[in-house]
Each structure stands twice: as structure tokens, then as C-alpha cells.
Design an enzyme around this catalytic site. Structure first.
Site, PDB file in Angstrom:
ATOM      1  N   SER A 108       0.824  -1.253   0.417  1.00  0.00           N
ATOM      2  CA  SER A 108       0.106  -0.353  -0.377  1.00  0.00           C
ATOM      3  C   SER A 108       0.587   1.224  -0.193  1.00  0.00           C
ATOM      4  O   SER A 108       2.102   1.080   0.500  1.00  0.00           O
ATOM      5  CB  SER A 108      -0.531  -0.091   1.110  1.00  0.00           C
ATOM      6  N   SER A 109       0.664   2.003  -0.459  1.00  0.00           N
ATOM      7  CA  SER A 109       1.321   2.861  -0.663  1.00  0.00           C
ATOM      8  C   SER A 109       0.917   4.492   1.091  1.00  0.00           C
ATOM      9  O   SER A 109       2.040   5.688   0.903  1.00  0.00           O
ATOM     10  CB  SER A 109       0.167   4.801  -1.206  1.00  0.00           C
ATOM     11  N   CYS A 110       0.284   3.954   1.826  1.00  0.00           N
ATOM     12  CA  CYS A 110       0.773   4.752   3.171  1.00  0.00           C
ATOM     13  C   CYS A 110       2.242   3.585   3.433  1.00  0.00           C
ATOM     14  O   CYS A 110       2.619   4.174   5.084  1.00  0.00           O
ATOM     15  CB  CYS A 110      -0.274   3.385   4.222  1.00  0.00           C
ATOM     16  N   TYR A 143      -0.839  -0.234  10.162  1.00  0.00           N
ATOM     17  CA  TYR A 143      -1.878  -0.775   9.135  1.00  0.00           C
ATOM     18  C   TYR A 143      -0.204  -0.881   7.889  1.00  0.00           C
ATOM     19  O   TYR A 143       0.819  -1.295   7.585  1.00  0.00           O
ATOM     20  CB  TYR A 143      -2.500  -0.002   7.875  1.00  0.00           C
ATOM     21  N   LYS A 147       2.511  -3.654   6.490  1.00  0.00           N
ATOM     22  CA  LYS A 147       2.967  -3.090   5.316  1.00  0.00           C
ATOM     23  C   LYS A 147       4.689  -3.625   5.042  1.00  0.00           C
ATOM     24  O   LYS A 147       5.207  -4.085   3.804  1.00  0.00           O
ATOM     25  CB  LYS A 147       1.810  -2.644   4.358  1.00  0.00           C
ATOM     26  N   HIS A 201     -12.907   3.341   1.674  1.00  0.00           N
ATOM     27  CA  HIS A 201     -12.041   4.196   0.990  1.00  0.00           C
ATOM     28  C   HIS A 201     -12.626   5.279   0.463  1.00  0.00           C
ATOM     29  O   HIS A 201     -14.062   5.101   0.317  1.00  0.00           O
ATOM     30  CB  HIS A 201     -11.093   3.448   0.579  1.00  0.00           C
TER      31      HIS A 201
END
Length: 311
Positions: free
Chosen positions: A103-105, A132, A136, A176
Site C-alpha cells: 500500500s502507498s501508506c 497498517y 505492510k 475508502h
């Protein structure tokens, strides 16, 4: 090639199974009642019995800002356990190829945009989904370590931008932004509401990709692995541009036919001000997204009407 797909009942997993390329592989996609990814021994046994050639790890507990803020412990612990169990046990079982979906988070909250892969772990994470993100990052690093120490294993991580599309979640409690906006504006139109609330000033920038494009990318990378092509160990997957939250609301309103006004609630959290990823690496491998925003929203709204409101 036999593929083990985790998260086959989720949005990404279901789109992978629906993709035309799925017919070219033998895909095992056990549901959670068949394989509990939080149970390490169960994962190890399943891998020993089925011996897949490729692992696609798409499983995870996902949600928007509200869900992440409500239960950071669950998002950290469950996603970490799933990632470590599946990836490490795949390595122990001798599986030579893995595509781990991230994920880009994972990017620092204040990193300059567009975000490139070498910026990971260079700064503070966004607090609203830190748990989260840490999970990841752990899975991504595990894949890198395995590739570094093994002479034959090639484990790569794909970092997609925000996703939306068929089989998305539309419940405001765990969805989302785009599916949440679709539901909010649909209900506003149905009730003849004169306005719709937007959290914050709406100027935050986000990059959203139609999920079928990610499925296309995954199979493109899987094919390169199958034929032995070199694939970078970490790659962003995005559309190459972002839009403001206000623009997404306007795009959804245009598709649905909502003609009311938007009211900004400046007391609500908005997350990172911008999150645009640099997809140069995956583009250099020959893959590009193909779905325009308006087309993706139309398809997603059609799915919402057919599967959610009529379901």
C-alpha cells in the site's frame, strides 16, 4: 503455473480471479474458513500439501481513515501476522516466486511527491494509518530479505496507489474514499438532499486507480517471473497523476447526476495532503494503466447499483 492467491474474496482478489489471464493458470484461492492466515501452522501445512509455484499475497484487513483510527491494534497485528506467516512459510516451503501487494501508506507523510521506492523508511508515517503501514513495511522487507539471501527465490512487492472498483466496500465505516463518496452522493440524490459534506477543505490530492488495472499489472509481472525476466524487488503501480478530493466528489456527482452543493467540514481529519507515486519502474517493464477516471467511476457505480443496492 500453480498460483496460491491469498485474499481471493477481497476486492483485489476477486478482480484477479475475474481477469481474463486467470484462465491461463491454476489458481488456488482458499477462503478464510479453509485457510486461516493467522494460523502459522495451518499456512505451512497448506503450502506443503499444495506446492504452488507462485504466491500472490493480496490478503489483508483494510479500511479507510475511520476504521484505521478506531482499531490501530487490529490493523497492525492482523496484517503483520498474515504477511509474516504467508511469506515466510512460502519461503520455507521452497516457493521460488512471490508477488506481495502492499500500500502507498508505507511512504513517509512528508516525503516529496511523486513518491519513489527509495523514500520508504526515510521519515515519519501518517498517524491515521500507521499500524497498517508498519505491517505492510514488514512484509515488504521480509520479501527483500528473502530475495537477498536466496539464490533462487524472487519475491517482489507491488505498491499500488489507492484503489476502487468492482467488489469494493461501500460501507462508510470501512470504505475508502471513492466508494464512500459514491454511496454518500447516491443517497443524497435519492433523498433529494441539497448538500453533501466533504471532510476538510477538499484540497488534499489523491491518486486512485481502477482495480482491474492492478489485476492486469499483477498478471503482467507473474508472466515475466514465469519466463525468467528480471523484476525489481519493489515497484509502485499507479496512474501517474492525482486529483483533489473536491475533483473526485465532482466526478462522482457528474456520473450519478447529483446537482446539490458541497459543504466542507474543517474539523474532520484529512490524512496526507498529497500522495502521488512514481510508477517509472513498472512503466519501464511495459505496463501502463488503461482506465480513465470517469469510466472507472461509471463501472463502479453500476456495480454498486446492481450488487449493493439490489443485493
Amino acid at each position: 503455473m500453480r498460483i496460491l492467491l491469498t485474499g481471493g474474496s477481497g476486492m483485489v482478489g476477486r478482480n484477479l480471479l475475474d481477469h481474463a489471464s486467470a484462465r491461463e493458470y491454476e489458481i488456488l484461492a482458499p477462503r478464510s474458513r479453509e485457510l486461516n492466515l493467522l494460523d502459522r501452522e495451518a499456512v505451512a501445512e497448506y503450502l506443503r500439501e499444495n506446492k504452488p509455484d507462485l504466491l500472490i499475497h493480496a490478503a489483508g484487513r483494510v479500511g479507510g481513515i475511520q476504521a484505521n483510527m478506531a482499531d490501530p491494534v487490529g490493523f497492525l497485528v492482523e496484517n503483520t501476522q498474515m504477511g509474516v506467516h504467508v511469506i515466510n512459510e512460502a519461503y520455507r516451503a521452497g516457493i521460488s516466486h512471490c508477488i506481495n501487494l502492499s500500500s502507498s501508506c508505507v511512504y513517509p507523510r512528508n516525503a516529496p511527491n511523486p513518491l519513489s521506492e527509495d523514500q520508504i523508511l526515510t521519515g515519519e508515517l501518517e498517524p491515521t494509518n500507521e499500524g497498517y503501514a508498519l505491517a505492510k513495511i514488514t512484509a515488504m522487507r521480509l520479501c527483500q530479505y528473502i530475495s537477498q539471501i536466496s539464490g533462487s527465490a524472487h519475491y517482489t512487492t507491488l505498491i499500488p496507489c489507492n484503489l476502487y472498483g468492482r467488489h469494493d466496500k461501500f460501507d462508510p465505516a470501512n470504505s475508502h474514499m471513492i466508494p464512500a463518496v459514491i454511496r454518500k452522493i447516491h443517497e443524497a440524490r435519492q433523498s433529494n438532499a441539497s448538500s453533501v459534506e466533504i471532510w476538510g477543505d477538499g484540497e488534499a490530492q489523491r491518486e486512485f486507480m481502477y482495480v482491474e488495472d492492478l489485476a492486469d499489472c499483477v498478471f503482467s509481472v507473474a508472466e515475466k517471473m514465469r519466463i525468467g525476466d528480471e523484476v525489481p524487488d519493489v515497484m509502485n503501480v499507479g496512474i501517474g497523476r492525482d486529483y483533489s478530493v473536491n475533483e473526485y466528489y465532482q466526478a462522482v456527482a457528474s456520473v450519478i447526476g447529483f446537482e446539490g452543493e458541497f459543504v466542507h467540514n474543517l474539523s474532520k481529519p484529512v490524512g496526507m495532503r498529497q500522495k502521488l507515486i512514481d510508477s517509472t519502474k513498472i512503466n519501464q517493464l511495459g505496463w501502463m494503466p488503461s482506465t480513465e477516471l470517469s469510466v472507472g467511476i461509471e463501472k463502479t457505480y453500476r456495480f454498486f447499483l446492481e450488487e449493493v443496492t439490489n443485493g
